[in-house]
Design an enzyme around this catalytic site. Sequence first.
Site, PDB file in Angstrom:
ATOM      1  CG  ASP A   5      -0.258  -0.483   2.459  1.00 51.38           C
ATOM      2  OD1 ASP A   5       0.952  -0.228   2.615  1.00 51.38           O
ATOM      3  OD2 ASP A   5      -0.914  -1.144   3.281  1.00 51.38           O
ATOM      4  CG  ASP A  12       0.582   3.961   4.458  1.00 50.93           C
ATOM      5  OD1 ASP A  12      -0.564   3.781   4.020  1.00 50.93           O
ATOM      6  OD2 ASP A  12       1.169   3.151   5.192  1.00 50.93           O
ATOM      7  CG  ASP A  50       8.666   0.460  12.354  1.00 47.43           C
ATOM      8  OD1 ASP A  50       8.917   1.306  11.467  1.00 47.43           O
ATOM      9  OD2 ASP A  50       8.172  -0.652  12.093  1.00 47.43           O
TER      10      ASP A  50
HETATM   11  P1  ATP Z   1       4.045  -3.676   5.053  1.00 48.62           P
HETATM   12  O1  ATP Z   1       4.757  -3.963   3.792  1.00 48.62           O
HETATM   13  O2  ATP Z   1       3.856  -4.882   5.926  1.00 48.62           O
HETATM   14  O3  ATP Z   1       2.788  -2.872   4.896  1.00 48.62           O
HETATM   15  P2  ATP Z   1       4.949  -1.339   6.441  1.00 48.62           P
HETATM   16  O4  ATP Z   1       6.316  -0.893   6.904  1.00 48.62           O
HETATM   17  O5  ATP Z   1       4.241  -0.450   5.471  1.00 48.62           O
HETATM   18  O6  ATP Z   1       5.098  -2.809   5.891  1.00 48.62           O
HETATM   19  P3  ATP Z   1       2.667  -0.937   8.134  1.00 48.62           P
HETATM   20  O7  ATP Z   1       2.197  -1.777   9.261  1.00 48.62           O
HETATM   21  O8  ATP Z   1       1.824  -0.749   6.932  1.00 48.62           O
HETATM   22  O9  ATP Z   1       4.082  -1.540   7.733  1.00 48.62           O
HETATM   23  O10 ATP Z   1       3.028   0.486   8.779  1.00 48.62           O
HETATM   24  C1  ATP Z   1       3.261   1.647   8.002  1.00 48.62           C
HETATM   25  C2  ATP Z   1       4.370   2.495   8.615  1.00 48.62           C
HETATM   26  O11 ATP Z   1       3.991   2.949   9.908  1.00 48.62           O
HETATM   27  C3  ATP Z   1       5.693   1.756   8.835  1.00 48.62           C
HETATM   28  O12 ATP Z   1       6.497   1.758   7.685  1.00 48.62           O
HETATM   29  C4  ATP Z   1       6.326   2.542   9.958  1.00 48.62           C
HETATM   30  O13 ATP Z   1       6.953   3.703   9.466  1.00 48.62           O
HETATM   31  C5  ATP Z   1       5.119   2.968  10.783  1.00 48.62           C
HETATM   32  N1  ATP Z   1       4.840   2.045  11.910  1.00 48.62           N
HETATM   33  C6  ATP Z   1       4.060   0.937  11.894  1.00 48.62           C
HETATM   34  N2  ATP Z   1       4.009   0.354  13.101  1.00 48.62           N
HETATM   35  C7  ATP Z   1       4.748   1.125  13.923  1.00 48.62           C
HETATM   36  C8  ATP Z   1       5.074   1.067  15.308  1.00 48.62           C
HETATM   37  N3  ATP Z   1       4.599   0.078  16.077  1.00 48.62           N
HETATM   38  N4  ATP Z   1       5.863   2.062  15.817  1.00 48.62           N
HETATM   39  C9  ATP Z   1       6.317   3.052  15.032  1.00 48.62           C
HETATM   40  N5  ATP Z   1       6.051   3.164  13.737  1.00 48.62           N
HETATM   41  C10 ATP Z   1       5.276   2.225  13.172  1.00 48.62           C
HETATM   42 MG    MG Z   2       2.231  -0.780   4.768  1.00 52.53          MG
END
Ligand code: ATP
Ligand code: MG
Length: 421
Positions: free
Chosen positions: A64, A66, A139
């Site tokens: 996705d 963001d 994170d």
């Molecule tokens: P995916 O490919 O699984 O979607 P992602 O990194 O985009 O990986 P998401 O869960 O969609 O993971 O989260 C989006 C963003 O939000 C992350 O890239 C990170 O920057 C932030 N994030 C998510 N969870 C946390 C957390 N627990 N603490 C701090 N930042 C977070």
């Molecule tokens: Mg994501």
Amino acid sequence: MRTDAPESPLPPPLIIPRPQHTLSRKEVEVEALKVLYRLYHAGFKAYLVGGSVRDLLLGKKPKDFDIVTDARPGEIRKLFRNSRIIGRRFRLVQVFFRGGHIVEVSTFRRRSEFEEPEETPSTRDNTFGTPAEDAHRRDLTINGLFYNIADFSLVDYVNGLQDLQNRLIRVIGDPAVRFVRDPVRMLRVLRHGARLGFEIDPQAWEEIRGKGHLIRLCPAARVRDELLKDFRSGAVRPFLELLLRSGLFYDIFPAWEGRLGKGGETRLLDLLTRLDLLMQAAIPLPDSLLWAIFLTPYLEQDLRSQNPEDLREFFQEGAQEAFRSNEIPRQRQEELAQILALAEKLAPLLRQKRGIPARLSRLAAYPEAWLFCQIKEAPLEELVARCGPEEIPTRAPQPKRRRPRRRRPRGRRGPRGPKEP
Ligand code: ATP
Ligand code: MG
């Protein structure tokens, strides 16, 4: 008391101009581009952020896209007619497109939504922050990169690019502090290390090894939902290896401690290799089947001495014990017990290539139990082909029940007339 003194200033970002990086607009989905451009033309900052920037730089397809901006939720809402604000404490805007596609837009924030604010009054005003703060609340360094639609540059406040190049998972800030504030970050470190095959920063690894118990402070339902994402990631085997090696596994599943042994752990990893193959082939599986696979090594030993008549109770009680700390909904537990109990009966018939009697194929759990048998026993190289959508059997139709003829009460033999008052 809150003072208005500025916090320690964050260092300026590294800006990588378009010619010096590989992220191309062509790889960004059109809906996300539309949102970015509309924010930008309205005079706001608009960045792509998180997993999408990371994956595009790695040449992978993001799940996705963001977006972060300095526009406030109300302002974003006004720019996009077809949008709505969600979330109570941390409001963000969902922009809707044709075909049900959604792009999520959030305002730069100071804190992660999972961290409790230190103070409550005027919390809402204090949630918004600068781009630097927004990068630092994230994170991992590789998840903290911005792509700026204004000039197509990358904006790196957290040394994420270097870590991406060095294939290193590093926590933003001090892991000891960041894991206490939100222990789910430990899972995220292992998840991204497993998915990308990156090395994990030794300091973060030591913290996870020493402080895994912190995970018990998180709501069990949140941890469960995170694990379900990993089950479906196509990289759950390497993730589970890290979970076991770090010891975090037994903090999440305390009942399993001393029960699996090396043999059970290997068995679990073997089953998860099979699950990964199916997920990589995008074969959809329900939660109950995922939990059934996961639970198998826990119960395999005791299963041998079970009376075939009591299998459902056996699996249900086993699930209750194994998942006593994990908030797996009762309904899922019942379903997984049905799958496992039926699979025990199907497995010998399938092995002998015998027909399946209707009393079994009519049961609600039949397709999942059949799939479970394949996952457990099909030769590895045939597994995906055997589980293709055309192969999975459907439940046999229920026998037509003849309606029992309704006997009229004695004394009312004639045609029924209007009801008498
Ligand atoms: P995916 O490919 O699984 O979607 P992602 O990194 O985009 O990986 P998401 O869960 O969609 O993971 O989260 C989006 C963003 O939000 C992350 O890239 C990170 O920057 C932030 N994030 C998510 N969870 C946390 C957390 N627990 N603490 C701090 N930042 C977070
Ligand atoms: Mg994501």
